[in-house]
Scaffold this motif. Structure first.
Motif, PDB file in Angstrom:
ATOM      1  N   THR A 236      24.071 117.528  40.900  1.00  0.00           N
ATOM      2  CA  THR A 236      22.759 116.681  39.780  1.00  0.00           C
ATOM      3  C   THR A 236      23.770 116.022  38.858  1.00  0.00           C
ATOM      4  OG1 THR A 236      22.015 118.897  39.178  1.00  0.00           O
ATOM      5  CG2 THR A 236      21.038 117.489  40.443  1.00  0.00           C
ATOM      6  N   ALA A 237      25.190 116.854  38.666  1.00  0.00           N
ATOM      7  CA  ALA A 237      25.830 116.625  37.373  1.00  0.00           C
ATOM      8  C   ALA A 237      26.358 114.819  37.374  1.00  0.00           C
ATOM      9  CB  ALA A 237      27.082 117.225  37.522  1.00  0.00           C
ATOM     10  N   TRP A 238      26.217 113.777  38.728  1.00  0.00           N
ATOM     11  CA  TRP A 238      26.435 113.086  39.643  1.00  0.00           C
ATOM     12  C   TRP A 238      25.910 112.200  39.259  1.00  0.00           C
ATOM     13  CZ3 TRP A 238      31.508 111.668  41.320  1.00  0.00           C
ATOM     14  CH2 TRP A 238      32.430 112.772  41.445  1.00  0.00           C
ATOM     15  N   GLY A 239      24.482 112.773  38.918  1.00  0.00           N
ATOM     16  CA  GLY A 239      23.569 111.662  38.327  1.00  0.00           C
ATOM     17  C   GLY A 239      22.684 110.888  40.149  1.00  0.00           C
ATOM     18  N   ARG A 240      21.367 110.870  40.198  1.00  0.00           N
ATOM     19  CA  ARG A 240      20.627 109.861  41.505  1.00  0.00           C
ATOM     20  C   ARG A 240      21.783 109.335  41.425  1.00  0.00           C
ATOM     21  NH1 ARG A 240      14.610 110.666  42.239  1.00  0.00           N
ATOM     22  NH2 ARG A 240      14.290 110.377  44.437  1.00  0.00           N
ATOM     23  N   GLU A 241      22.076 108.140  40.633  1.00  0.00           N
ATOM     24  CA  GLU A 241      23.060 107.423  41.261  1.00  0.00           C
ATOM     25  C   GLU A 241      24.139 107.252  41.978  1.00  0.00           C
ATOM     26  OE1 GLU A 241      23.947 107.987  37.590  1.00  0.00           O
ATOM     27  OE2 GLU A 241      22.195 108.142  38.811  1.00  0.00           O
ATOM     28  N   GLY A 242      25.008 108.435  41.675  1.00  0.00           N
ATOM     29  CA  GLY A 242      26.172 109.326  42.238  1.00  0.00           C
ATOM     30  C   GLY A 242      26.106 110.457  43.070  1.00  0.00           C
ATOM     31  N   GLU A 243      24.857 110.350  44.009  1.00  0.00           N
ATOM     32  CA  GLU A 243      24.072 111.301  45.137  1.00  0.00           C
ATOM     33  C   GLU A 243      25.513 110.798  45.781  1.00  0.00           C
ATOM     34  OE1 GLU A 243      21.433 112.695  47.289  1.00  0.00           O
ATOM     35  OE2 GLU A 243      21.298 111.451  46.835  1.00  0.00           O
ATOM     36  N   THR A 244      25.956 109.550  46.437  1.00  0.00           N
ATOM     37  CA  THR A 244      26.382 109.518  47.670  1.00  0.00           C
ATOM     38  C   THR A 244      28.110 109.677  47.366  1.00  0.00           C
ATOM     39  OG1 THR A 244      25.350 107.374  48.360  1.00  0.00           O
ATOM     40  CG2 THR A 244      27.728 107.465  48.892  1.00  0.00           C
ATOM     41  N   SER A 267      18.121 117.402  46.860  1.00  0.00           N
ATOM     42  CA  SER A 267      18.235 117.338  45.317  1.00  0.00           C
ATOM     43  C   SER A 267      17.622 116.605  44.671  1.00  0.00           C
ATOM     44  CB  SER A 267      19.561 117.448  44.098  1.00  0.00           C
ATOM     45  OG  SER A 267      20.237 118.310  44.520  1.00  0.00           O
ATOM     46  N   TYR A 268      17.370 115.465  45.320  1.00  0.00           N
ATOM     47  CA  TYR A 268      16.176 114.534  45.761  1.00  0.00           C
ATOM     48  C   TYR A 268      15.443 114.281  47.135  1.00  0.00           C
ATOM     49  CZ  TYR A 268      19.747 114.044  41.697  1.00  0.00           C
ATOM     50  OH  TYR A 268      20.839 113.876  41.045  1.00  0.00           O
ATOM     51  N   ASP A 269      16.061 113.569  47.569  1.00  0.00           N
ATOM     52  CA  ASP A 269      14.789 113.214  49.144  1.00  0.00           C
ATOM     53  C   ASP A 269      16.534 113.762  50.545  1.00  0.00           C
ATOM     54  OD1 ASP A 269      14.399 111.845  51.192  1.00  0.00           O
ATOM     55  OD2 ASP A 269      13.875 110.469  50.201  1.00  0.00           O
TER      56      ASP A 269
END
Length: 465
Positions: A236-244, A267-269
């Motif tokens: 999650t330190a990468w943010g949702r937009e940084g999951e990949t 962490s999200y989906d």
């Protein structure tokens, strides 16, 4: 001033024990007590006595211990046997005049059988076997229960692999200890995780590695292994937009021929992570990295989540059919389920996996609180009871037999454990031993000395089936 010495063995007991030395009949000389698991769903895997002896019984009682104990106990409102403890110091240099015999550690013993027996070796210390009941029973029941639960789980996984996998070579790594943060204390982790390692070779409890070296002769051999793994904070330190990007970094950092690593992916989906990231954006990298990606779900209903995760991974990465007729994912992708695992849920999950046509070879498990913390003395109804006393040179059987609870009826006399003509372990009275029967209880500790010492390697061999 009250002591802050946690290592004072005199204070490692229940308060009421301090008054027992005057409660026994006049002429008391020897007291014999035994330990057993009276019931439960698991066979006993006996473990932990050697650790207790090394850590606590191999050190003598000191005058300072006696003085500190007297201060505490009298202020606590109880009587103190100062003369008895000082006599122990004078006659035995502070070492406990006790004989402890037990089955070899790693032995598999059905419940309701003696696994340990203790007696004093000096008649002036008839009160001592009962005095250390608190610490001795605790030292046995906790690690033995964890080892027993762990072995039960091993049986479930073994049966699933035998039914659905080409081989069971990976069995020692199929249940990983995740329990360090969920255990009640540092020592609980050391004993509990070490007990798990009687059956398996995977742990994230580094405390167990220290314990294995300290107590069980593993100072030159590594008793357990782990792999790099992500947690939610690192993802999650990468943010949702940084999951990949977070997942791609894991492949970059830990991928490679023969390597394995775990990535928590919910962490999200979780379904998006499997379908669109692992199975799409990063699919080629996963296939070509040369190692094994172990995807970890960490929420939801375990049976449903594991089954659906396997089905989605099968769509994205394909499967092969093994010799048992079950689907197996490519070697480069697997699942580890570490949330909600217990002896009860484990069997349900593997059943659901196989019912969906997948081999148990696709999944590894992690177990935390269910392994190290969700057990207590009643899990297997552990007890230590006095069974014989010598008064004025004459032995007398003693026992409890409460009319309100037959399950708490205790055994009588000096005991032995034998293998009967049917190959079954059976508790008998020691005076019933014959020239053809072998008492499986062996001397482990006598008068301050550890007589028999086993390595974890030896214990593991003994616990195999």
């Amino acid at each position: 001033m009250y002591t802050s010495n946690f290592n004072n063995l005199i204070l490692n007991s229940d308060s009421y024990k301090t008054s027992h030395w005057v409660q026994y009949p006049a002429g008391s000389e020897y007291m014999s007590s035994y330990v057993e698991a009276r019931g439960g769903d698991y066979d006993v895997v006996f473990f932990g006595l050697q650790a207790f002896i090394k850590e606590y019984l191999s050190k003598p009682i000191t005058q300072q211990d006696i003085d500190e104990a007297e201060t505490i106990i009298q202020a606590h409102g109880l009587t103190f046997n100062r003369a008895g403890w000082e006599l122990l110091l004078a006659k035995h240099d502070g070492y406990l005049p006790l004989r402890i015999e037990a089955v070899p550690e790693g032995s598999i013993v059905p419940v309701s059988n003696v696994v340990c027996q203790i007696i004093n070796t000096d008649p002036e210390f008839y009160w001592l076997p009962s005095y250390i009941e608190t610490s001795l029973l605790r030292a046995i029941w906790y690690p033995s229960t964890v080892a027993s639960v762990s072995r039960y789980c091993k049986g479930i996984i073994r049966q699933a692999l035998e039914k659905s996998a080409d081989n069971i070579d990976s069995l020692p790594f199929r249940l990983h200890d995740f329990g360090a943060r969920g255990a009640s204390s540092f020592e609980s982790v050391a004993l509990g995780s070490l007990a798990h390692l009687v059956n398996f070779s995977g742990t994230d409890s580094m405390t167990a590695l220290v314990a294995a070296s300290r107590w069980y002769g593993m100072n030159k051999d590594m008793p357990a292994f782990s792999i790099p793994a992500a947690e939610h904070s690192t993802m999650t330190a990468w943010g949702r937009e940084g999951e990949t990007a977070a997942y791609a970094n894991m492949l970059k950092q830990f991928g490679g021929e023969g390597k394995a690593f775990s990535v928590v992916s919910d962490s999200y989906d979780l379904w998006n992570a499997i379908d669109n990231i692992w199975g799409d954006s990063l699919k080629d990298e996963v296939k070509n990295m040369g190692g094994t990606l172990v995807i970890r779900p960490d929420s939801g209903e375990p049976i449903k989540v594991v089954r659906e995760a396997l089905q989605r991974l099968a769509v994205k990465f394909g499967t092969t059919i093994n010799s048992k007729g079950y689907k197996v994912l490519p070697d480069y992708v697997r699942i580890i389920q570490g949330d909600g695992i217990s002896p009860q849920s484990l069997g349900k999950i593997v059943d659901a996996v196989m019912e969906a046509g997948f081999s148990a070879d696709n999944i590894t498990f992690g177990m935390g609180g269910g392994l190290l913390q969700q057990v207590n003395r009643d899990t297997m109804s552990w007890a230590m009871k006095a069974s014989a006393i010598s008064i004025d040179g004459s032995w007398k059987e003693i026992y409890k037999d409460p009319i309100t609870s037959h399950s708490k009826r205790s055994k009588k006399g000096r005991l032995a454990l034998i293998e009967d003509s049917n190959g079954q372990l059976k508790t008998i009275k020691a005076d019933e031993l014959t020239a053809h029967s072998v008492n499986l209880l062996r001397d482990v500790f006598v008068d301050g000395k550890l007589l028999t010492e086993d390595s974890l390697t030896t214990i593991r061999e003994r616990a195999q089936w």
